[in-house]
Scaffold this motif. Structure first.
Motif, PDB file in Angstrom:
ATOM      1  N   GLU A   1       0.840  -1.197   0.000  1.00 51.69           N
ATOM      2  CA  GLU A   1       0.000   0.000   0.000  1.00 51.69           C
ATOM      3  C   GLU A   1       0.874   1.246   0.000  1.00 51.69           C
ATOM      4  N   SER A   2       0.319   2.359  -0.433  1.00 46.53           N
ATOM      5  CA  SER A   2       0.977   3.675  -0.395  1.00 46.53           C
ATOM      6  C   SER A   2       2.339   3.634  -1.068  1.00 46.53           C
ATOM      7  N   VAL A   3       2.383   3.108  -2.277  1.00 44.67           N
ATOM      8  CA  VAL A   3       3.623   3.060  -3.032  1.00 44.67           C
ATOM      9  C   VAL A   3       3.736   4.299  -3.892  1.00 44.67           C
ATOM     10  N   THR A   4       4.867   5.028  -3.739  1.00 44.46           N
ATOM     11  CA  THR A   4       5.098   6.243  -4.520  1.00 44.46           C
ATOM     12  C   THR A   4       6.334   6.059  -5.384  1.00 44.46           C
ATOM     13  N   PRO A   5       6.470   6.868  -6.454  1.00 39.69           N
ATOM     14  CA  PRO A   5       7.686   6.776  -7.287  1.00 39.69           C
ATOM     15  C   PRO A   5       8.957   7.048  -6.498  1.00 39.69           C
ATOM     16  N   SER A   6       8.882   7.997  -5.521  1.00 35.40           N
ATOM     17  CA  SER A   6      10.090   8.287  -4.727  1.00 35.40           C
ATOM     18  C   SER A   6      10.518   7.089  -3.891  1.00 35.40           C
ATOM     19  N   LEU A   7       9.523   6.349  -3.343  1.00 32.35           N
ATOM     20  CA  LEU A   7       9.855   5.163  -2.568  1.00 32.35           C
ATOM     21  C   LEU A   7      10.488   4.094  -3.456  1.00 32.35           C
ATOM     22  N   SER A   8       9.989   3.953  -4.677  1.00 26.03           N
ATOM     23  CA  SER A   8      10.574   2.982  -5.606  1.00 26.03           C
ATOM     24  C   SER A   8      12.004   3.367  -5.971  1.00 26.03           C
ATOM     25  N   ALA A   9      12.232   4.685  -6.227  1.00 26.58           N
ATOM     26  CA  ALA A   9      13.586   5.138  -6.567  1.00 26.58           C
ATOM     27  C   ALA A   9      14.540   4.940  -5.395  1.00 26.58           C
TER      28      ALA A   9
END
Length: 434
Positions: A404-412
Motif C-alpha cells: 500500500e501507499s507506493v510512490t515513485p520516490s519510494l521505488s527510486a
C-alpha cells in the motif's frame, strides 16, 4: 673381577640419564673405551646414543634388554639365527639404523667391522653423527669406504695403554679422491700424567693441556675446547667441520649459467671457454680462490631457469638434476619443488614483489574523482538501468495486493538502496492483507 668392573661401568652408563639407542661391537670393548664414550656424550650433551652390536645373543644385549630404565637400545648389524646361519645384512643394518635419532657408535678393529660399517654407511646415514672406536691403523680399514665431504664421522683411536685416545676426522673431495685425515681432539684418562687430579667432575674448562699422545698434536685449524669430564680430560672440536674442509684441490666442477645482468654476465674467452662476471660470478670466483678447485662453465642450452613440466626438469635445474652440471651459478629462486632435486646455498639475495601507485595530485581531490572510476558509456548504462528498474519496481508494487501507499520516490529510494547495498526490500509501512 674384570667382568664385574665392566658390568658396573655399563650399569653406570645405563643409569646416567641418557635417552636413546647404542651401537658398539661387544667384544673387545673395555672399560677405558666405555669411559671415553660417556665423557664424549657428556661433553656434547648428547641425548641419544646408538651402539652397534654384531651378535644378537651376546650378554651385553641381554643385559640392556632386561634393564628397566631402557636408556640404551641396540641396533643389530649381522644377525645370527638359532641354527647358526648368518643372515645377509646388506639391507638389514641400514634399514634398522635409520630408526636411530642420535649418535652412532661402532667399534672398527677388524675386517668384519669394516664390512659392516660399509653396509650401514650409505644414503642418509652419511649425514648422521658417527663415532668409531679403534686402536690401530683405522685408515686402512676405512680406505675402501667413501666418506663424503659433508660427513660427520669421528674416529677415536686408542693407544696401546688404553689411557689416551686421539680423535680424527676424515673426508674425501670426491669418490675418486684419497681420504684426508685431520687430528681434531684427544682424550686422556684420569691419572695419566697427573693432569686431571684437581679437576671437577662436572665438566669445567681445563687450565693445562695434556701432553699429545704418541707425539700427535691437534690441527691448528680446529677450534678445540678442553674439559675435565668424569673419567678424563677431553679436548674436542666445537666448530663446524665444513668450515675447515676448504681444500678442494684436484676437483673439477662443471657449471651452468644464464645471462641475467647485473648478477650474471657471460663473457666468452678466446680459447672457447666462458667466464661468468657480475655479482654472482665474482662470488663464484671467490669460492674458487679459497677452495682451489677448477671449473668449466657454459650457458644453459635451452636458456631456461628450471621448471618441472611433463615429468621433466628444464633449464639449469634440469641439468643439475640429471648430473650434466655440478653447479648452477645464477640467482635462482629457492622453491620447495626445486629443493627436492637440487641443493641450495644459503640465500645471499632477497627478492619480492611490490605494488606501485600513482602519487595523488590536486585533480584527484575534485568531485570528478568519483566519476573517473568508469567511462561515460558505463555511467549512461548505469543511469538508464536505474531509471528502468525504478519504473519496474513502482509498477510491480502497485499491482501487488500486499503493498500500500507506493510512490515513485519510494521505488527510486529502494532501487538506489539496492545498488549501494544499503536498503532492504522490507518496508516498515508494508501491510499484509488477509
Amino acid at each position: 673381577m674384570c667382568m664385574m668392573v665392566f658390568l658396573c661401568m655399563l650399569m653406570t652408563l645405563m643409569h646416567g640419564g641418557y635417552l636413546g639407542e647404542v651401537v658398539a661391537k661387544g667384544e673387545g670393548v673395555g672399560v677405558p673405551e666405555m669411559q671415553f664414550v660417556q665423557d664424549f656424550v657428556d661433553f656434547y650433551n648428547i641425548k641419544q646414543v646408538c651402539l652397534l652390536q654384531e651378535e644378537t645373543n651376546s650378554w651385553i644385549l641381554k643385559l640392556l634388554r632386561r634393564s628397566s630404565v631402557r636408556s640404551f637400545t641396540s641396533i643389530v648389524g649381522l644377525k645370527t639365527q638359532d641354527n647358526g646361519s648368518r643372515l645377509n645384512a646388506s639391507s638389514h643394518p641400514s634399514a634398522r639404523a635409520v630408526t636411530c635419532r642420535g649418535l652412532r657408535i661402532m667399534v672398527l678393529r677388524q675386517e668384519e667391522d669394516k664390512i659392516l660399517f660399509r653396509k650401514i654407511f650409505t644414503g642418509a646415514e652419511t649425514k648422521e653423527n658417527w663415532l668409531l672406536i679403534s686402536d690401530g691403523e683405522f685408515h686402512e680399514l676405512l680406505k675402501s669406504t667413501y666418506l663424503p665431504l659433508d660427513n660427520m664421522v669421528r674416529i677415536a683411536n686408542f693407544g696401546d695403554d688404553k689411557q689416551t685416545a686421539t680423535i680424527w676426522e676424515t673426508y674425501q673431495v670426491g669418490e675418486a679422491f684419497e681420504q684426508r685425515l685431520t687430528t681434531v681432539g684427544r682424550w686422556t684418562r684420569k691419572g695419566y700424567n697427573d693432569l686431571s687430579n684437581d679437576s671437577s667432575p662436572n665438566g669445567t674448562a681445563v687450565t693445562s693441556t695434556p701432553l699429545p699422545p704418541n707425539g700427535i698434536s691437534i690441527s691448528t685449524a680446529v677450534t678445540v675446547k678442553a674439559k675435565t669430564m668424569n673419567h678424563g680430560v677431553l679436548e674436542a672440536p666445537v666448530d663446524d667441520p665444513m668450515l675447515r674442509r676448504n681444500d678442494l684441490s684436484g676437483l673439477h666442477i662443471k657449471c651452468t649459467s644464464i645471462e641475467y645482468s647485473p648478477f650474471t654476465i657471460l663473457k666468452y674467452q678466446d680459447d672457447g671457454t666462458m667466464h661468468i662476471g657480475g655479482i654472482f660470478g665474482k662470488i663464484f670466483d671467490l669460492f674458487q680462490e679459497i677452495t682451489n678447485f677448477t671449473y668449466t662453465c657454459y650457458k644453459v642450452p635451452d636458456n631456461q631457469w628450471g621448471a618441472h613440466t611433463n615429468g621433466r626438469w628444464s633449464g639449469m635445474v634440469g641439468e643439475i638434476a640429471r648430473g650434466e652440471a655440478d653447479v648452477a651459478v645464477a640467482p635462482l629462486s629457492i622453491t620447495q619443488q626445486r629443493s627436492l632435486v637440487a641443493d641450495f646455498l644459503l640465500s645471499i639475495m632477497m627478492s619480492g614483489y611490490s605494488v606501485a601507485m600513482k602519487r595523488p595530485t590536486n585533480e584527484d581531490y575534485l568531485w570528478t574523482v568519483y566519476t573517473k572510476q568508469f567511462e561515460a558509456t558505463a555511467w549512461i548504462v548505469t543511469v538508464v538501468l536505474a531509471i528502468a528498474t525504478t519504473a519496474f519496481v513502482f509498477v510491480l508494487l502497485r499491482l501487488s495486493r500486499r503493498e500500500e501507499s507506493v510512490t515513485p520516490s519510494l521505488s527510486a529510494f529502494t532501487v538506489l538502496g539496492i545498488l549501494f547495498g544499503q536498503v532492504s526490500m522490507n518496508h516498515t509501512n508494508s501491510k499484509s492483507h488477509i
